[in-house]
Design an enzyme around this catalytic site. Structure first.
Site, PDB file in Angstrom:
ATOM      1  N   SER A  31       0.813  -1.217   0.000  1.00 33.18           N
ATOM      2  CA  SER A  31       0.000   0.000   0.000  1.00 33.18           C
ATOM      3  C   SER A  31       0.845   1.264   0.000  1.00 33.18           C
ATOM      4  O   SER A  31       0.453   2.281  -0.587  1.00 33.18           O
ATOM      5  CB  SER A  31      -0.938   0.000   1.211  1.00 33.18           C
ATOM      6  OG  SER A  31      -0.201  -0.024   2.422  1.00 33.18           O
ATOM      7  N   ASP A  71       1.935  -0.024   8.258  1.00 35.56           N
ATOM      8  CA  ASP A  71       3.347  -0.396   8.188  1.00 35.56           C
ATOM      9  C   ASP A  71       3.857  -0.197   6.764  1.00 35.56           C
ATOM     10  O   ASP A  71       3.085   0.084   5.846  1.00 35.56           O
ATOM     11  CB  ASP A  71       3.563  -1.843   8.645  1.00 35.56           C
ATOM     12  CG  ASP A  71       2.843  -2.852   7.757  1.00 35.56           C
ATOM     13  OD1 ASP A  71       2.114  -2.433   6.835  1.00 35.56           O
ATOM     14  OD2 ASP A  71       3.005  -4.061   7.982  1.00 35.56           O
ATOM     15  N   ASP A  79       5.996  -2.067   3.772  1.00 37.95           N
ATOM     16  CA  ASP A  79       6.616  -3.279   3.232  1.00 37.95           C
ATOM     17  C   ASP A  79       7.846  -2.859   2.434  1.00 37.95           C
ATOM     18  O   ASP A  79       7.737  -2.063   1.495  1.00 37.95           O
ATOM     19  CB  ASP A  79       5.640  -4.030   2.330  1.00 37.95           C
ATOM     20  CG  ASP A  79       4.434  -4.544   3.100  1.00 37.95           C
ATOM     21  OD1 ASP A  79       4.631  -5.143   4.163  1.00 37.95           O
ATOM     22  OD2 ASP A  79       3.301  -4.333   2.630  1.00 37.95           O
ATOM     23  N   ASP A 136       8.338  -4.204   7.595  1.00 31.48           N
ATOM     24  CA  ASP A 136       8.657  -5.586   7.228  1.00 31.48           C
ATOM     25  C   ASP A 136       9.736  -5.515   6.153  1.00 31.48           C
ATOM     26  O   ASP A 136       9.536  -4.876   5.122  1.00 31.48           O
ATOM     27  CB  ASP A 136       7.435  -6.319   6.681  1.00 31.48           C
ATOM     28  CG  ASP A 136       6.413  -6.627   7.762  1.00 31.48           C
ATOM     29  OD1 ASP A 136       6.721  -6.437   8.949  1.00 31.48           O
ATOM     30  OD2 ASP A 136       5.299  -7.060   7.404  1.00 31.48           O
ATOM     31  N   LYS A 188     -10.938  -0.249  -0.857  1.00 30.15           N
ATOM     32  CA  LYS A 188     -10.369  -0.846   0.355  1.00 30.15           C
ATOM     33  C   LYS A 188     -11.223  -0.513   1.576  1.00 30.15           C
ATOM     34  O   LYS A 188     -11.481  -1.383   2.422  1.00 30.15           O
ATOM     35  CB  LYS A 188      -8.928  -0.359   0.564  1.00 30.15           C
ATOM     36  CG  LYS A 188      -7.928  -0.959  -0.414  1.00 30.15           C
ATOM     37  CD  LYS A 188      -6.527  -0.417  -0.188  1.00 30.15           C
ATOM     38  CE  LYS A 188      -5.952  -0.870   1.116  1.00 30.15           C
ATOM     39  NZ  LYS A 188      -4.523  -0.507   1.273  1.00 30.15           N
ATOM     40  N   TYR A 202     -12.102  -8.075   3.406  1.00 27.22           N
ATOM     41  CA  TYR A 202     -10.766  -7.661   2.980  1.00 27.22           C
ATOM     42  C   TYR A 202      -9.746  -8.396   3.845  1.00 27.22           C
ATOM     43  O   TYR A 202      -9.409  -7.956   4.938  1.00 27.22           O
ATOM     44  CB  TYR A 202     -10.607  -6.147   3.158  1.00 27.22           C
ATOM     45  CG  TYR A 202      -9.263  -5.591   2.720  1.00 27.22           C
ATOM     46  CD1 TYR A 202      -9.100  -5.050   1.447  1.00 27.22           C
ATOM     47  CD2 TYR A 202      -8.162  -5.597   3.571  1.00 27.22           C
ATOM     48  CE1 TYR A 202      -7.881  -4.533   1.036  1.00 27.22           C
ATOM     49  CE2 TYR A 202      -6.941  -5.092   3.177  1.00 27.22           C
ATOM     50  CZ  TYR A 202      -6.804  -4.559   1.915  1.00 27.22           C
ATOM     51  OH  TYR A 202      -5.593  -4.048   1.515  1.00 27.22           O
TER      52      TYR A 202
END
Length: 208
Positions: free
Chosen positions: A42, A53, A55, A110, A171, A180
């Protein structure tokens, strides 16, 4: 968030250089070995929330092994553990896609690893280039997928801002209706992004 990513990228570059020198690679090559942080999910698509968060993917040259990533003596995980801005560090080397989870200066991150068959990683590396996939291990291919998909989606939609607005709405709609989540058997972020991108292609002049 940009500042956090900049700090993480600088840390990776220094770590890659240090690993090169430990493996007796000539200093002039080690100096320019590079290493680069890419984002996906995202955040890369530009539809992340305030507390979402990030990625991230750490791309390294061939002399850096995956085991070096998690090594408890000279690995990146050690440098992260000793960094004053890093909290809640959790390496998961045995995951289907190995990952380091952490909080970096208040931002949840992450971090994946992809090892490419290059002597150095240039700043202008095109992550979508299929040549990157030549002779690399399966875990690196899996790690690259997120970045490659996100970049391809952004390149293929006719109007990025319309795509982002539509995807944000979809979303929100899906989350409010409880449909979702990959974990629960529904479509996840990537699947919704691809579906919205296709609609944007079919109706390029439509407004969200």
């Amino acid at each position: 968030r940009q500042e956090v990513l900049g700090k993480l990228n600088a840390l990776v570059v220094q770590w890659v250089k240090g690993m090169a020198l430990r493996k007796n690679i000539p200093h002039d090559i080690a100096e320019h070995a590079g290493g680069k942080i890419f984002t996906f999910g995202s955040y890369r698509l530009g539809v992340h929330g305030a507390n979402a968060d990030i990625d991230t993917l750490c791309v390294v040259p061939y002399h850096v092994e995956r085991s070096d990533f998690f090594d408890e003596s000279n690995g990146l995980v050690v440098q992260l553990r000793n960094h004053s801005d890093v909290k809640e560090l959790q390496p998961v080397p045995d995951a289907y896609v190995p990952v380091i989870k952490m909080e970096f200066d208040g931002v949840q991150i992450d971090l994946l690893l992809a090892r490419l068959q290059y002597n150095l990683i240039p700043d202008d590396l095109d992550i979508v280039d299929e040549n990157n996939l030549k002779n690399i291990d399966e875990k690196s291919v899996l790690s690259l997928n997120g970045c490659r998909v996100a970049d391809c989606v952004l390149r293929l939609v006719p109007n990025i801002e319309n795509f982002r607005m539509a995807l944000r709405c979809i979303k929100l709609w899906a989350k409010r209706r409880g449909c979702y989540s990959n974990a629960l058997g529904f479509l996840g972020g990537v699947a919704w992004a691809i579906l919205v991108a296709r609609i944007c292609q079919l109706y390029p002049r439509a407004a969200p």
